[in-house]
Design a protein around this motif. Structure first.
Motif, PDB file in Angstrom:
ATOM      1  N   VAL A 133       0.935  -1.421  -0.078  1.00  0.00           N
ATOM      2  CA  VAL A 133       0.210   0.013   0.017  1.00  0.00           C
ATOM      3  C   VAL A 133       0.910   1.254  -0.108  1.00  0.00           C
ATOM      4  CG1 VAL A 133      -1.554   1.237   1.323  1.00  0.00           C
ATOM      5  CG2 VAL A 133      -2.162  -1.144   1.127  1.00  0.00           C
ATOM      6  N   GLY A 134       1.879   1.328   0.723  1.00  0.00           N
ATOM      7  CA  GLY A 134       3.043   2.387   0.659  1.00  0.00           C
ATOM      8  C   GLY A 134       3.192   3.074   2.048  1.00  0.00           C
ATOM      9  N   VAL A 135       2.597   2.167   3.043  1.00  0.00           N
ATOM     10  CA  VAL A 135       2.920   2.628   4.478  1.00  0.00           C
ATOM     11  C   VAL A 135       4.502   2.867   4.928  1.00  0.00           C
ATOM     12  CG1 VAL A 135       2.729   2.094   6.650  1.00  0.00           C
ATOM     13  CG2 VAL A 135       0.688   1.813   5.046  1.00  0.00           C
ATOM     14  N   ASP A 136       4.864   3.985   5.353  1.00  0.00           N
ATOM     15  CA  ASP A 136       6.109   4.128   5.585  1.00  0.00           C
ATOM     16  C   ASP A 136       6.234   4.466   7.305  1.00  0.00           C
ATOM     17  OD1 ASP A 136       8.845   4.774   5.687  1.00  0.00           O
ATOM     18  OD2 ASP A 136       8.455   6.708   5.046  1.00  0.00           O
ATOM     19  N   LEU A 137       6.776   3.638   7.981  1.00  0.00           N
ATOM     20  CA  LEU A 137       7.053   3.761   9.547  1.00  0.00           C
ATOM     21  C   LEU A 137       7.926   4.858   9.607  1.00  0.00           C
ATOM     22  CD1 LEU A 137       6.758  -0.019  10.590  1.00  0.00           C
ATOM     23  CD2 LEU A 137       4.924   1.703  10.786  1.00  0.00           C
ATOM     24  N   LEU A 138       7.427   5.746  10.427  1.00  0.00           N
ATOM     25  CA  LEU A 138       8.391   6.665  10.682  1.00  0.00           C
ATOM     26  C   LEU A 138       9.071   6.734  12.172  1.00  0.00           C
ATOM     27  CD1 LEU A 138       6.094   9.885   9.810  1.00  0.00           C
ATOM     28  CD2 LEU A 138       7.872   8.702   8.373  1.00  0.00           C
ATOM     29  N   ASP A 139       8.517   6.150  13.234  1.00  0.00           N
ATOM     30  CA  ASP A 139       9.178   6.438  14.655  1.00  0.00           C
ATOM     31  C   ASP A 139       8.380   5.150  15.372  1.00  0.00           C
ATOM     32  OD1 ASP A 139      10.999   7.877  15.574  1.00  0.00           O
ATOM     33  OD2 ASP A 139       9.617   9.553  16.132  1.00  0.00           O
ATOM     34  N   ILE A 140       9.203   4.547  16.145  1.00  0.00           N
ATOM     35  CA  ILE A 140       8.661   3.666  16.869  1.00  0.00           C
ATOM     36  C   ILE A 140       9.383   3.794  18.223  1.00  0.00           C
ATOM     37  CG2 ILE A 140       8.349   1.012  17.632  1.00  0.00           C
ATOM     38  CD1 ILE A 140       8.516   0.441  14.605  1.00  0.00           C
ATOM     39  N   SER A 141       8.514   3.819  19.468  1.00  0.00           N
ATOM     40  CA  SER A 141       9.203   3.743  20.782  1.00  0.00           C
ATOM     41  C   SER A 141       8.397   3.050  21.925  1.00  0.00           C
ATOM     42  CB  SER A 141       9.135   5.254  21.373  1.00  0.00           C
ATOM     43  OG  SER A 141       8.030   5.779  21.073  1.00  0.00           O
ATOM     44  N   ASP A 142       8.415   3.049  22.990  1.00  0.00           N
ATOM     45  CA  ASP A 142       7.719   2.349  24.055  1.00  0.00           C
ATOM     46  C   ASP A 142       6.086   2.782  24.055  1.00  0.00           C
ATOM     47  OD1 ASP A 142       6.578   0.892  25.995  1.00  0.00           O
ATOM     48  OD2 ASP A 142       7.998   1.714  27.625  1.00  0.00           O
ATOM     49  N   GLY A 143       5.391   1.763  23.171  1.00  0.00           N
ATOM     50  CA  GLY A 143       3.918   2.061  23.032  1.00  0.00           C
ATOM     51  C   GLY A 143       3.488   3.092  22.382  1.00  0.00           C
ATOM     52  N   GLN A 144       4.413   3.610  21.286  1.00  0.00           N
ATOM     53  CA  GLN A 144       3.946   4.472  20.409  1.00  0.00           C
ATOM     54  C   GLN A 144       4.467   4.399  19.018  1.00  0.00           C
ATOM     55  OE1 GLN A 144       4.075   8.918  21.804  1.00  0.00           O
ATOM     56  NE2 GLN A 144       4.886   7.918  23.872  1.00  0.00           N
ATOM     57  N   ALA A 145       3.869   4.871  17.943  1.00  0.00           N
ATOM     58  CA  ALA A 145       4.505   4.783  16.705  1.00  0.00           C
ATOM     59  C   ALA A 145       3.933   5.671  15.667  1.00  0.00           C
ATOM     60  CB  ALA A 145       4.332   3.240  16.260  1.00  0.00           C
ATOM     61  N   SER A 146       4.622   6.239  14.856  1.00  0.00           N
ATOM     62  CA  SER A 146       4.103   6.784  13.685  1.00  0.00           C
ATOM     63  C   SER A 146       4.135   6.527  12.385  1.00  0.00           C
ATOM     64  CB  SER A 146       4.372   8.403  13.871  1.00  0.00           C
ATOM     65  OG  SER A 146       5.811   8.468  13.795  1.00  0.00           O
ATOM     66  N   ALA A 147       3.490   6.632  11.447  1.00  0.00           N
ATOM     67  CA  ALA A 147       3.607   6.184  10.235  1.00  0.00           C
ATOM     68  C   ALA A 147       2.909   7.228   9.135  1.00  0.00           C
ATOM     69  CB  ALA A 147       3.118   4.760   9.850  1.00  0.00           C
ATOM     70  N   GLU A 148       3.388   7.135   7.940  1.00  0.00           N
ATOM     71  CA  GLU A 148       2.691   7.989   7.062  1.00  0.00           C
ATOM     72  C   GLU A 148       2.310   7.331   5.555  1.00  0.00           C
ATOM     73  OE1 GLU A 148       5.464  11.189   6.415  1.00  0.00           O
ATOM     74  OE2 GLU A 148       6.563  10.265   4.879  1.00  0.00           O
ATOM     75  N   LEU A 149       1.528   7.782   4.872  1.00  0.00           N
ATOM     76  CA  LEU A 149       0.878   7.272   3.577  1.00  0.00           C
ATOM     77  C   LEU A 149       0.869   8.497   2.541  1.00  0.00           C
ATOM     78  CD1 LEU A 149       0.173   4.939   1.762  1.00  0.00           C
ATOM     79  CD2 LEU A 149      -2.156   5.107   2.891  1.00  0.00           C
ATOM     80  N   GLN A 150       1.547   8.420   1.642  1.00  0.00           N
ATOM     81  CA  GLN A 150       1.287   9.481   0.485  1.00  0.00           C
ATOM     82  C   GLN A 150       0.201   9.012  -0.545  1.00  0.00           C
ATOM     83  OE1 GLN A 150       2.826  12.643   0.133  1.00  0.00           O
ATOM     84  NE2 GLN A 150       1.228  12.823  -1.355  1.00  0.00           N
ATOM     85  N   GLN A 151      -0.657   9.823  -0.610  1.00  0.00           N
ATOM     86  CA  GLN A 151      -1.726   9.693  -1.867  1.00  0.00           C
ATOM     87  C   GLN A 151      -1.373   9.158  -3.128  1.00  0.00           C
ATOM     88  OE1 GLN A 151      -5.160  12.283  -1.754  1.00  0.00           O
ATOM     89  NE2 GLN A 151      -6.231  10.964  -3.468  1.00  0.00           N
ATOM     90  N   ARG A 152      -1.402   8.226  -3.834  1.00  0.00           N
ATOM     91  CA  ARG A 152      -1.253   7.917  -5.307  1.00  0.00           C
ATOM     92  C   ARG A 152      -2.435   7.601  -6.101  1.00  0.00           C
ATOM     93  NH1 ARG A 152       1.229   4.385  -2.205  1.00  0.00           N
ATOM     94  NH2 ARG A 152       0.993   2.652  -3.681  1.00  0.00           N
ATOM     95  N   ASP A 153      -2.499   7.493  -7.326  1.00  0.00           N
ATOM     96  CA  ASP A 153      -3.601   6.574  -7.843  1.00  0.00           C
ATOM     97  C   ASP A 153      -3.849   5.398  -7.396  1.00  0.00           C
ATOM     98  OD1 ASP A 153      -3.694   9.043  -9.476  1.00  0.00           O
ATOM     99  OD2 ASP A 153      -2.683   7.774 -11.234  1.00  0.00           O
ATOM    100  N   GLU A 154      -2.912   4.601  -6.834  1.00  0.00           N
ATOM    101  CA  GLU A 154      -3.429   3.429  -6.419  1.00  0.00           C
ATOM    102  C   GLU A 154      -4.276   3.431  -4.920  1.00  0.00           C
ATOM    103  OE1 GLU A 154       0.084   3.203  -8.954  1.00  0.00           O
ATOM    104  OE2 GLU A 154      -0.443   4.448  -7.143  1.00  0.00           O
ATOM    105  N   THR A 155      -3.879   4.399  -4.045  1.00  0.00           N
ATOM    106  CA  THR A 155      -4.603   4.695  -2.982  1.00  0.00           C
ATOM    107  C   THR A 155      -5.821   5.488  -3.015  1.00  0.00           C
ATOM    108  OG1 THR A 155      -2.971   6.434  -2.250  1.00  0.00           O
ATOM    109  CG2 THR A 155      -2.548   4.056  -1.825  1.00  0.00           C
TER     110      THR A 155
END
Length: 149
Positions: free
Chosen positions: A21-43
């Motif tokens: 799908v294109g999910v990009d994990l940005l940050d992971i820590s104890d019980g927290q995380a961030s990720a992003e997804l750029q809109q494309r034709d496929e999404t």
């Protein structure tokens, strides 16, 4: 390399659908995380906004990364499974989206529950925002974690 960096590298290949799908994990820590997804034709959907399934994939991936971060010392011995999910679409979403996920209980408490009870179930809340910082999706994923068999 920190344990969180190793988890991030592992998750980037361990969940082929999120990668597809294109999910990009940005940050992971104890019980927290961030990720992003750029809109494309496929999404995108029929109204040129982000497809609901793509946003669900983003939120679920961020929630799983938060689980892995909370259980970092023992995650390779565990079997985390998303049991239920509740998602609320709050606003039409376009462009790059960012998901912030947080476990409902700290990692130490979750690991103690696994030690005491042999398993644990808990929620991870996810806020997905657009580039302007507006919340577009609210999500709660309930995770069930037990040792691998």
């Amino acid at each position: 390399m920190t344990p969180y960096d190793m988890i991030k590298a592992h998750l980037s290949t361990a969940v082929p659908f999120a990668t597809y799908v294109g999910v990009d994990l940005l940050d992971i820590s104890d019980g927290q995380a961030s990720a992003e997804l750029q809109q494309r034709d496929e999404t995108s959907n029929h109204i040129q906004s982000m497809h609901a399934a793509a946003m669900f994939a983003l939120g679920e991936a961020a929630s799983g990364a938060a689980v892995a971060g909370a259980l970092a010392p023992v995650i390779l011995e565990m079997r985390p499974v998303a049991a239920t999910a509740d998602i609320k679409f709050l606003k039409v979403a376009k462009g790059k989206l960012t998901a912030q996920a947080r476990t409902s209980r700290p990692g130490g408490e979750l690991m103690q529950a696994i030690k005491d009870d042999g398993k644990v179930a808990f929620d991870v809340t996810v806020d997905i925002t657009d580039a302007a910082g507006d919340s577009v999706v609210g999500m709660t994923v309930n995770w069930y974690v037990s040792p691998q068999r």
